[in-house]
Design a protein around this motif. Sequence first.
Motif, short mmCIF file in Angstrom:
data_model
loop_
_atom_site.label_atom_id
_atom_site.label_comp_id
_atom_site.label_asym_id
_atom_site.label_seq_id
_atom_site.Cartn_x
_atom_site.Cartn_y
_atom_site.Cartn_z
N ASP A 129 0.84 -1.20 0.00
CA ASP A 129 0.00 0.00 0.00
C ASP A 129 0.88 1.25 0.00
OD1 ASP A 129 0.86 0.41 2.59
OD2 ASP A 129 -1.01 -0.20 3.53
N VAL A 132 -7.41 -1.42 0.11
CA VAL A 132 -8.81 -1.31 -0.32
C VAL A 132 -9.23 0.13 -0.13
CG1 VAL A 132 -11.18 -2.07 0.10
CG2 VAL A 132 -9.29 -3.70 0.36
N ALA A 133 -9.70 0.75 -1.21
CA ALA A 133 -10.18 2.13 -1.13
C ALA A 133 -11.64 2.11 -0.68
CB ALA A 133 -10.06 2.81 -2.48
N ILE A 134 -11.97 2.92 0.33
CA ILE A 134 -13.34 3.01 0.84
C ILE A 134 -13.75 4.46 0.81
CG2 ILE A 134 -14.82 2.64 2.85
CD1 ILE A 134 -12.88 0.44 3.72
N SER A 135 -14.95 4.72 0.25
CA SER A 135 -15.45 6.09 0.22
C SER A 135 -16.97 6.09 0.41
CB SER A 135 -15.09 6.76 -1.11
OG SER A 135 -15.69 6.07 -2.17
N ALA A 136 -17.49 7.19 0.92
CA ALA A 136 -18.93 7.32 1.12
C ALA A 136 -19.62 7.56 -0.22
CB ALA A 136 -19.22 8.48 2.07
N ARG A 137 -20.85 7.10 -0.32
CA ARG A 137 -21.61 7.34 -1.54
C ARG A 137 -22.31 8.67 -1.47
NH1 ARG A 137 -25.20 2.45 -3.39
NH2 ARG A 137 -25.12 1.43 -1.44
#
Length: 55
Positions: free
Chosen positions: A41, A50-55
Amino acid sequence: MRLEVSLPAGVDSNGKNIGWDNRLVLDEVNLTDQFVEARNDERGEDGVAVAISAR
């Protein structure tokens, strides 16, 4: 292997599921297939990023 993500509609007074609001049945995965890519990374640590983002 088969996987499912489910959202229960609710539970009865005994704590048992009364049905499903949503069910997402995923495609079958053959465990002999390689389906995860290990890489470094941004911090240079071993592992899977792992990329995590809000919708």
